[in-house]
Design an enzyme around this catalytic site. Sequence first.
Site, PDB file in Angstrom:
ATOM      1  N   ASN A 293      33.578  35.854  26.613  1.00 40.12           N
ATOM      2  CA  ASN A 293      33.477  36.965  25.675  1.00 40.12           C
ATOM      3  C   ASN A 293      34.805  37.710  25.721  1.00 40.12           C
ATOM      4  O   ASN A 293      35.268  38.094  26.798  1.00 40.12           O
ATOM      5  CB  ASN A 293      32.314  37.889  26.063  1.00 40.12           C
ATOM      6  CG  ASN A 293      30.967  37.216  25.896  1.00 40.12           C
ATOM      7  OD1 ASN A 293      30.782  36.403  25.002  1.00 40.12           O
ATOM      8  ND2 ASN A 293      30.024  37.554  26.759  1.00 40.12           N
TER       9      ASN A 293
ATOM     10  N   HIS B  56      31.751  32.653  31.790  1.00 36.97           N
ATOM     11  CA  HIS B  56      30.328  32.508  32.108  1.00 36.97           C
ATOM     12  C   HIS B  56      30.017  31.013  32.113  1.00 36.97           C
ATOM     13  O   HIS B  56      30.161  30.355  31.077  1.00 36.97           O
ATOM     14  CB  HIS B  56      29.451  33.127  31.017  1.00 36.97           C
ATOM     15  CG  HIS B  56      29.505  34.605  30.873  1.00 36.97           C
ATOM     16  ND1 HIS B  56      28.505  35.437  31.338  1.00 36.97           N
ATOM     17  CD2 HIS B  56      30.411  35.415  30.269  1.00 36.97           C
ATOM     18  CE1 HIS B  56      28.798  36.691  31.030  1.00 36.97           C
ATOM     19  NE2 HIS B  56      29.951  36.705  30.372  1.00 36.97           N
TER      20      HIS B  56
ATOM     21  N   HIS C  35      36.581  36.674  32.758  1.00 37.22           N
ATOM     22  CA  HIS C  35      35.556  35.885  33.445  1.00 37.22           C
ATOM     23  C   HIS C  35      35.016  34.843  32.498  1.00 37.22           C
ATOM     24  O   HIS C  35      34.781  35.106  31.323  1.00 37.22           O
ATOM     25  CB  HIS C  35      34.423  36.769  33.977  1.00 37.22           C
ATOM     26  CG  HIS C  35      33.829  37.699  32.960  1.00 37.22           C
ATOM     27  ND1 HIS C  35      34.430  38.880  32.604  1.00 37.22           N
ATOM     28  CD2 HIS C  35      32.706  37.615  32.216  1.00 37.22           C
ATOM     29  CE1 HIS C  35      33.699  39.489  31.688  1.00 37.22           C
ATOM     30  NE2 HIS C  35      32.644  38.737  31.427  1.00 37.22           N
TER      31      HIS C  35
ATOM     32  N   ASP D 220      25.913  35.642  38.341  1.00 35.16           N
ATOM     33  CA  ASP D 220      25.724  36.813  37.484  1.00 35.16           C
ATOM     34  C   ASP D 220      24.505  37.592  37.969  1.00 35.16           C
ATOM     35  O   ASP D 220      23.469  37.010  38.314  1.00 35.16           O
ATOM     36  CB  ASP D 220      25.534  36.371  36.028  1.00 35.16           C
ATOM     37  CG  ASP D 220      25.729  37.511  35.056  1.00 35.16           C
ATOM     38  OD1 ASP D 220      26.718  37.506  34.303  1.00 35.16           O
ATOM     39  OD2 ASP D 220      24.882  38.451  35.050  1.00 35.16           O
ATOM     40  N   ILE D 221      24.620  38.910  37.989  1.00 36.99           N
ATOM     41  CA  ILE D 221      23.547  39.768  38.496  1.00 36.99           C
ATOM     42  C   ILE D 221      22.350  39.785  37.546  1.00 36.99           C
ATOM     43  O   ILE D 221      21.242  40.133  37.944  1.00 36.99           O
ATOM     44  CB  ILE D 221      24.107  41.202  38.732  1.00 36.99           C
ATOM     45  CG1 ILE D 221      23.258  41.959  39.733  1.00 36.99           C
ATOM     46  CG2 ILE D 221      24.246  41.971  37.426  1.00 36.99           C
ATOM     47  CD1 ILE D 221      23.922  43.235  40.242  1.00 36.99           C
TER      48      ILE D 221
END
Length: 116
Positions: free
Chosen positions: A89, A104, A102, A32-33
């Site tokens: 989410n 997480h 996606h 993750d950025i």
Amino acid sequence: MVDPDCLFCKIVKGEVPAEIVREGDRTVAFRDINPQAPTHVLVVPRDHLPDAATAAATDTGVLDAVVREAHEVALAEGVADTGYRLVFNTGAGAGQTVFHLHGHLLGGRGLNWPPG
Ligand code: AMP
Ligand code: ZN
């Protein structure tokens, strides 16, 4: 199965750079950025599906692939034993901002429950 305007489709195709940690037949995992934990990796299907609800409804086994791949990443990152959280989410009301499914994978620190 690809949305030309989708950020994560572009990462899957290599058109947008990302720190990829693992690639599977059906999935790609990248950092993750904006990490929220020492380990924060996103696991996405190669196919464009907007969210987990769509994936569940279409029943292609893609969620199974994402969860299994997330566990492989957790093992490789050394967080499988200490515990990790896998979050999907689903919908803007739950905080989803990128509408390409996606998971997480979060680990490497204490994780409060319930989450905010
Ligand atoms: P969500 O809010 O569940 O849709 O999560 C989207 C996640 O994608 C956020 O945690 C972002 O930090 C992350 N993100 C956005 N752009 C990128 C990018 N170019 N590379 C890696 N992660 C990103
Ligand atoms: Zn996409």
